[in-house]
Write a protein that holds these residues in place. Sequence first.
Motif, short mmCIF file in Angstrom:
data_model
loop_
_atom_site.label_atom_id
_atom_site.label_comp_id
_atom_site.label_asym_id
_atom_site.label_seq_id
_atom_site.Cartn_x
_atom_site.Cartn_y
_atom_site.Cartn_z
N LYS A 150 0.82 -1.21 0.00
CA LYS A 150 0.00 0.00 0.00
C LYS A 150 0.85 1.26 0.00
O LYS A 150 0.48 2.28 -0.58
CB LYS A 150 -0.92 -0.02 1.22
N GLU A 151 2.00 1.19 0.65
CA GLU A 151 2.88 2.36 0.76
C GLU A 151 3.94 2.37 -0.33
O GLU A 151 4.92 3.10 -0.22
CB GLU A 151 3.55 2.37 2.14
N GLU A 152 3.78 1.52 -1.37
CA GLU A 152 4.78 1.42 -2.42
C GLU A 152 4.13 1.63 -3.79
O GLU A 152 2.91 1.58 -3.93
CB GLU A 152 5.44 0.04 -2.39
N TRP A 153 4.97 1.85 -4.78
CA TRP A 153 4.51 2.01 -6.15
C TRP A 153 5.56 1.45 -7.09
O TRP A 153 6.72 1.22 -6.70
CB TRP A 153 4.24 3.48 -6.47
N ALA A 154 5.17 1.22 -8.31
CA ALA A 154 6.10 0.74 -9.33
C ALA A 154 5.60 1.18 -10.70
O ALA A 154 4.39 1.13 -10.96
CB ALA A 154 6.22 -0.78 -9.29
N PRO A 155 6.51 1.61 -11.57
CA PRO A 155 6.09 1.94 -12.94
C PRO A 155 5.85 0.66 -13.73
O PRO A 155 6.13 -0.45 -13.26
CB PRO A 155 7.30 2.72 -13.49
N ARG A 200 -11.27 13.72 9.19
CA ARG A 200 -10.10 13.08 9.79
C ARG A 200 -8.93 13.13 8.80
O ARG A 200 -9.14 13.22 7.59
CB ARG A 200 -10.39 11.63 10.14
N PRO A 201 -7.72 13.05 9.32
CA PRO A 201 -6.57 12.96 8.41
C PRO A 201 -6.68 11.68 7.57
O PRO A 201 -7.02 10.62 8.09
CB PRO A 201 -5.36 12.91 9.35
N SER A 202 -6.42 11.78 6.30
CA SER A 202 -6.51 10.62 5.41
C SER A 202 -5.25 10.51 4.57
O SER A 202 -4.56 11.50 4.32
CB SER A 202 -7.74 10.74 4.51
N ARG A 203 -4.99 9.27 4.14
CA ARG A 203 -3.87 8.99 3.23
C ARG A 203 -4.48 8.52 1.92
O ARG A 203 -5.08 7.44 1.84
CB ARG A 203 -2.93 7.93 3.81
N GLU A 204 -4.34 9.30 0.91
CA GLU A 204 -4.95 9.02 -0.38
C GLU A 204 -3.95 8.30 -1.28
O GLU A 204 -2.86 8.82 -1.55
CB GLU A 204 -5.41 10.32 -1.03
N TYR A 205 -4.31 7.07 -1.75
CA TYR A 205 -3.41 6.26 -2.55
C TYR A 205 -3.82 6.17 -4.02
O TYR A 205 -3.02 5.72 -4.85
CB TYR A 205 -3.35 4.83 -1.98
N CYS A 211 9.52 -2.55 -6.15
CA CYS A 211 8.61 -1.47 -5.76
C CYS A 211 9.41 -0.39 -5.03
O CYS A 211 10.42 -0.68 -4.38
CB CYS A 211 7.51 -2.00 -4.84
N PHE A 212 8.94 0.82 -5.13
CA PHE A 212 9.62 1.95 -4.52
C PHE A 212 8.70 2.57 -3.47
O PHE A 212 7.47 2.57 -3.64
CB PHE A 212 9.97 3.00 -5.58
N PRO A 213 9.28 3.12 -2.42
CA PRO A 213 8.43 3.78 -1.42
C PRO A 213 7.72 4.99 -2.03
O PRO A 213 8.31 5.76 -2.78
CB PRO A 213 9.44 4.21 -0.33
N ARG A 214 6.45 5.11 -1.73
CA ARG A 214 5.70 6.28 -2.20
C ARG A 214 6.17 7.52 -1.46
O ARG A 214 6.56 7.46 -0.30
CB ARG A 214 4.21 6.10 -1.93
N THR A 215 6.13 8.64 -2.16
CA THR A 215 6.48 9.93 -1.54
C THR A 215 5.25 10.49 -0.85
O THR A 215 4.20 10.63 -1.47
CB THR A 215 6.99 10.91 -2.61
N VAL A 216 5.39 10.78 0.42
CA VAL A 216 4.28 11.36 1.19
C VAL A 216 4.28 12.87 0.95
O VAL A 216 5.30 13.54 1.19
CB VAL A 216 4.43 11.05 2.70
N VAL A 217 3.16 13.39 0.45
CA VAL A 217 3.09 14.82 0.11
C VAL A 217 1.91 15.47 0.82
O VAL A 217 0.88 14.83 1.05
CB VAL A 217 2.97 15.03 -1.42
N PHE A 218 2.08 16.72 1.15
CA PHE A 218 1.02 17.57 1.68
C PHE A 218 1.48 19.01 1.51
O PHE A 218 2.65 19.26 1.14
CB PHE A 218 0.72 17.25 3.15
N LEU A 219 0.61 19.95 1.74
CA LEU A 219 0.95 21.36 1.56
C LEU A 219 1.77 21.82 2.77
O LEU A 219 1.24 22.09 3.84
CB LEU A 219 -0.33 22.21 1.44
N THR A 220 3.09 21.87 2.55
CA THR A 220 3.98 22.21 3.67
C THR A 220 4.06 23.73 3.86
O THR A 220 3.67 24.51 2.99
CB THR A 220 5.39 21.66 3.40
N LEU A 274 2.59 8.64 -5.21
CA LEU A 274 2.46 9.56 -4.07
C LEU A 274 1.43 9.05 -3.07
O LEU A 274 0.49 8.33 -3.43
CB LEU A 274 2.01 10.95 -4.55
N VAL A 275 1.64 9.44 -1.82
CA VAL A 275 0.62 9.32 -0.79
C VAL A 275 0.24 10.75 -0.41
O VAL A 275 1.06 11.49 0.14
CB VAL A 275 1.14 8.56 0.45
#
Length: 841
Positions: free
Chosen positions: A541-546, A704-709, A552-561, A715-716
């Motif tokens: 769930k926390e990984e992705w692959a082209p 609530r805080p959510s993680r969108e996959y 598989c590679f770790p997904r980058t966690v993004v939000f408006l910093t 990206l997360v």
Amino acid sequence: MSLLAAHLVSRLLSLSCCWALSCHDTELSPDFSLAGDYLLAGLFPVHSHCPGVRRRPTVTVCDRPNSFNGHGYHLFQAMRFGVEEINNSTALLPNVTLGYQLYDVCSESANVYATLNVLSVLGTHHIEVRANPAHYSPAALAVIGPDTTSHAATTAALLSPFLVPLVSYEASSRMLGVKRYYPSFLRTIPSDEHQVEVLVLLLQRFGWVWISLVGSDGDYGQLGVQALEELAPQQGICIAFKDIIPFSAYPGSERMQAMMLHLARARTTVVVVFSSRQLARVFFESVVLTNLTAKVWIASEDWAISRHISSVPGIWGIGTVLGVAIQQRLVPGLKEFEEAHVRAAKGAYGPCSEGSWCSSNQLCRECRGFTAQQMPKLSTFSMSSAYNVYRAVYAVAHGLHQLLDCASGACSRDKVYPWQLLEQIRKVNFLLQEDNVMFNNKGDPLSSYDIIAWDWSGSKWTFRVIGSSTGPPVQLDINKTKIRWHGKDNQVPKSVCSSDCLEGHQRVIVGFYHCCFECVPCEAGTFLNKSDLHSCQPCGKEEWAPEGSETCFPRTVVFLTWHEPISWVLLAANTLLLVLVTGTAGLFAWHLETPVVRSAGGRLCFFMLGSLAGGSCGLYGFFGEPTLPTCLLRQGLFALCFAIFLSCLTIRSFQLVFIFKFSAKVPTFYHAWVRNHGPSLFVVTSSVAQLLICLTWLAVWTPRPSREYQRFPQLVVLDCTEANSVGFLLAFAYNGLLSLSAFACSYLGKDLPENYNEAKCVTFSLLLNFVAWIGFFTTASVYQGKYLPAVHVLAALSSLSGGFGGYFLPKCYVILRRPDLNSAEHFQASIQDYTRRCGST
């Protein structure tokens, strides 16, 4: 076994033995027999078997023309040499001697004859089958041999009920290691079970997964092929073609021509030939005859270094030959022993003298001798096999050494039964020519193989050792630089049905064989695990692959910093709005009693400014990693505060229109409105309604805080869940209703006195509010990335800024820049002008 059955078997075996012995007018050769305190038997193929039609149940005569077997002769001499070496030494059996009875087992019937003779009671030609075989004493205590699996299986089956030790030097079939059927069988050659493992590892080492498999008729070849068929597919190797060389085959026969045709059509570069020497020669003569070349031939141990095969005319051009061979060992002194025997015999050759019919071990009518020039050459292959015979003799001798308690310097000379000797042989553990001799629980030696490659210098043949096996577990050590491949540039030949897929491409099997496949790239979000090349595995769930990925590679966690450039711009704009709101509140407080402030609503203005400030403060919750407190406050606070502002704006616009246009027409309603504090009641009621909507929203559809996959594969996206909730839509719809109400009231007051006419500015601010939220929802429908909160902030900031700019900035301008318009006289003049216009119309 019942006593009746025992007697019945005894009579049958006795009859068989006498029938065999009575059919040959031959004499005992002194080379085949040696007297001693403890007698051993040896079974050797001094002559080769020549199959033919048998019309009577008699033992085959061995000395047919051109049937002499030089290889078997060396094995025969190796046992004689070993026994005489032990007898001439005082280290192993100091005061006892070993004797032997050697037999020429050129055929199955000769092998049975020899075995029955071994089992007969010493000095007789009868076999006793007792209810308790523990006290039975056959003619020999142990048997060395025979050579082939079929002969060994027959001999072991006959000897096992009596527990007579049988130590074979060449029978390598894994079937013979099953102690349930062959409890007295041991061997000094490695089991085919290990040979098959080595062959499979050899194929894997060079990446050969598409092969042909040819075996020889008989137990050795058929069981070897069966074992390869079981193990090879488990290691990813496909057998495209399989066949067995029949006993009746000969070069150029229709059967061999068909085999060569199918072998050529199989399109395999590598052919494994698990065959006996005799049938392997027939096979390769057919290969040369068919001109089947440019292949890699994998040799089983029985023919890998045999000159019987390398001497086939034209075999040098068939390709590359690799194989497994018993590790090369020497029997020191054997060659000299054979030469001394030839010199002593002086090349005698002629008919054997007549003697007792039942006293011969060699079933032939001619006694053969050699000169030094005629003596069979002791090749490397024969020397290795001779060492196995030599080792078997010493294993039996060491068993006797322990049984007779010879460690004290003198052996006890007690009566020895075969089962007692069998127990001791199983336990032996000694060094022989720097070779550790011992047996495992299957009776197999702890031996390994050499990996060999044929080498040709013109038509001159030799072989070189290119590696070896170790184990268990079986492992290979190969020096690939020693191999001379038949192809161009000395490149390793390939033998595959389908070439390897690119990285990240799964194999989709085409047809029957798993080695034949198409390559299909793995879809995005999946990867190809090297442990399973036939199916792509989903990433975590926390990984992705082209597409077409091996990992598989770790997904980058993004939000408006907080430190994003766009965040800085929005934060600066929001902070500026707060400063302006605060400054306006101070300005209005300073000029609270002026006409401009009083016409704007007086103290109601502070309530409106406070709501704008509260909504602006809520926007800070959109920055940084979402948490439960920020998710609860950021939208709810904005929705409530903006509703308060819109309620004030609506009632302010409504009140101006009502005073100027309807107060004179409905004075009763106007006085009731003023007397009951209608404006304040409306603001409170409207604000409480929005408060209840927001509380219901936060309680029922809690943001609530959510993680969108799902939005972006790599990206997360961290966000809050309010945009998808019914509560958010209700709160937004309520604010939209208030905006429409404020717009309607402002539009109705478009012709009020100039100082009270706010229609243009309020309309502009409300239009900006509508446009901002339409833009937000349009953007949200097509974009769900990390900057969606920034779009949300921009829409909310546009609404707040529009409300503040449309309502308060014109009044601040009058207070600061046009104080002449902020006077009672100016407002009175504006009202009088409105009254005249209304009167004229």
